[in-house]
Design an enzyme around this catalytic site. Structure first.
Site, PDB file in Angstrom:
ATOM      1  N   TYR A 137      -4.306  27.845   9.652  1.00 54.14           N
ATOM      2  CA  TYR A 137      -4.059  26.528   9.090  1.00 54.14           C
ATOM      3  C   TYR A 137      -4.932  25.569   9.891  1.00 54.14           C
ATOM      4  CZ  TYR A 137       0.360  28.490   7.299  1.00 54.14           C
ATOM      5  OH  TYR A 137       1.308  29.244   6.669  1.00 54.14           O
TER       6      TYR A 137
ATOM      7  N   HIS B 229       1.829  32.047  -1.825  1.00 53.67           N
ATOM      8  CA  HIS B 229       2.542  31.985  -0.546  1.00 53.67           C
ATOM      9  C   HIS B 229       3.919  32.636  -0.651  1.00 53.67           C
ATOM     10  CE1 HIS B 229       1.638  29.728   3.316  1.00 53.67           C
ATOM     11  NE2 HIS B 229       2.804  30.298   3.593  1.00 53.67           N
TER      12      HIS B 229
ATOM     13  N   THR C  31      -5.779  29.326   4.933  1.00 57.67           N
ATOM     14  CA  THR C  31      -4.688  29.069   3.991  1.00 57.67           C
ATOM     15  C   THR C  31      -4.798  27.645   3.475  1.00 57.67           C
ATOM     16  OG1 THR C  31      -3.213  30.651   5.061  1.00 57.67           O
ATOM     17  CG2 THR C  31      -2.188  28.949   3.715  1.00 57.67           C
TER      18      THR C  31
ATOM     19  N   SER D 142      -1.189  35.877  11.756  1.00 59.06           N
ATOM     20  CA  SER D 142      -0.909  34.455  11.654  1.00 59.06           C
ATOM     21  C   SER D 142      -1.419  33.704  12.874  1.00 59.06           C
ATOM     22  CB  SER D 142       0.599  34.230  11.514  1.00 59.06           C
ATOM     23  OG  SER D 142       0.921  32.863  11.629  1.00 59.06           O
TER      24      SER D 142
ATOM     25  N   LYS E  26      -7.299  31.639   1.072  1.00 56.02           N
ATOM     26  CA  LYS E  26      -6.010  32.163   0.604  1.00 56.02           C
ATOM     27  C   LYS E  26      -5.152  31.050   0.011  1.00 56.02           C
ATOM     28  CE  LYS E  26      -1.892  34.582   2.410  1.00 56.02           C
ATOM     29  NZ  LYS E  26      -0.864  33.552   2.142  1.00 56.02           N
TER      30      LYS E  26
END
Length: 350
Positions: free
Chosen positions: A130, A244, A156, A108, A220
């Site tokens: 992100y 998610h 994402t 992440s 994703k």
């Protein structure tokens, strides 16, 4: 043989017993009424196999190739934050165990461990990203990931805003030290104008990420064939079918239900990965039988992380043992064989 055939299925309750209630709730809960999250596990259990017989399954191979590089197993670890709230070693424990298993770990961008330390474990890792409204605010984080050895970027795209949750009692941010996340961003980034998540993500962002990092880009959060095609046309090397974990749009379709449609839409142009409700080696085989190139585990490794590196290592072993057993019982020696399990072959008449 597995050490305990039911060990994997007990991990969630083990985590519930060991973690502070707000931390467990953060990991386990879905958005709003949790319909998408609660349906996910059962959708994989509904996938039926058409096993072969009279096949030599003495040697079963799990090796595959993702984004042009060989990996030891067709499953990996999906990105998640607050791993250090689950265990002090956090991402490092996850990385070491995943490296030992031969899998890919997706880290992440909000991770609580410096990318440089994750890279030093030797794990093959991809960065999950992100993008903020001001894309330039992500550049230092992206550069740190590249310098630390990330071999792909996973963009994402299903989180323009964070889906509403209905917490019970205290929330995780009441009990977790903010120092346990976003350590790879420049200090003060979150207070700068344009730091909110981008509401204007588009195909151009795939190209921008690829050009800036020099890495292949995976998109994703795709649940529709037409969106998958747009991602590939924008330059994505792989499409990741994901809702998610049911944490964003409640009532979103299950990933198992749309996986084959997405694969058919992109054909040979890109790989297709999937996550969402995968809790066992049989679920992994189910996803592979539907045509996925790789399967990513989200909550399962987090539950295993309550035992640190040994727990995650055992999780990988147990998943592997179940995959191998399922392949043998299905008459499959290779992952290519598994891809034919979901439907019977046409009769072979003399």
């Amino acid at each position: 043989m597995t050490e305990d055939a039911r060990w994997l299925s007990g991990l969630e309750e083990q985590a519930r017993a060991r973690l502070a209630a707000p931390v467990f709730e953060y990991v386990a809960q879905g958005a709003r009424d949790g319909q998408t999250a609660s349906r996910a596990v059962d959708t994989w259990a509904a996938v039926e196999f058409h096993p072969h017989v009279l096949r030599d399954v003495t040697d079963v191979g799990l090796e595959t190739e993702l984004l042009g590089s060989p990996v030891g197993v067709p499953w990996g670890v999906a990105p998640s934050t607050l791993q250090r709230a689950i265990h002090p070693d956090g991402e490092l424990a996850m990385a070491r165990a995943t490296a030992q298993a031969g899998g890919v770990m997706v880290v992440s961008s909000n991770a609580g461990t410096p990318f440089s330390l994750i890279g030093e474990t030797g794990v093959r890792w991809w960065l999950q990203a992100y993008l903020p409204a001001d894309r330039t605010l992500a550049v230092p984080m992206l550069d740190r990931a590249v310098a630390a050895g990330a071999s792909a970027v996973v963009l994402t795209v299903d989180t323009p805003v964070v889906g509403t949750k209905y917490p019970v009692g205290r929330v995780v941010w009441d009990v977790v030290d903010p120092a346990l996340l976003r350590v790879n961003f420049d200090k003060g980034t979150d207070e700068r104008p344009g730091a909110d998540k981008a509401l204007d993500l588009g195909p151009h962002d795939v190209d921008w990420l690829a050009e800036h990092t020099g890495l292949p880009v995976v998109v994703k959060g795709v649940l529709r064939p037409d969106d998958a095609v747009r991602c590939v046309q924008a330059g994505a090397r792989a499409v990741w079918v994901s809702n998610h974990g049911g944490r964003q749009l409640d009532r979103a379709v299950s990933t198992a239900a749309v996986l084959r449609e997405v694969i058919a839409a992109v054909g040979e142009q890109a790989q297709v990965y999937v996550d969402g409700g995968v809790r066992s080696g049989l679920d992994v085989v189910a996803a592979l039988s539907l045509g996925a190139d790789a399967v990513f585990l989200g909550r399962l490794p987090l539950y295993a992380l309550t035992d640190g590196e040994p727990g995650v290592a055992r999780m990988h072993r147990e998943v592997g043992a179940q995959v191998v057993e399922t392949m043998r019982l299905s008459g499959c020696r290779t992952l290519a064989d598994v891809a034919a399990l979901h439907a019977p072959s046409a009769p072979n008449h003399p």
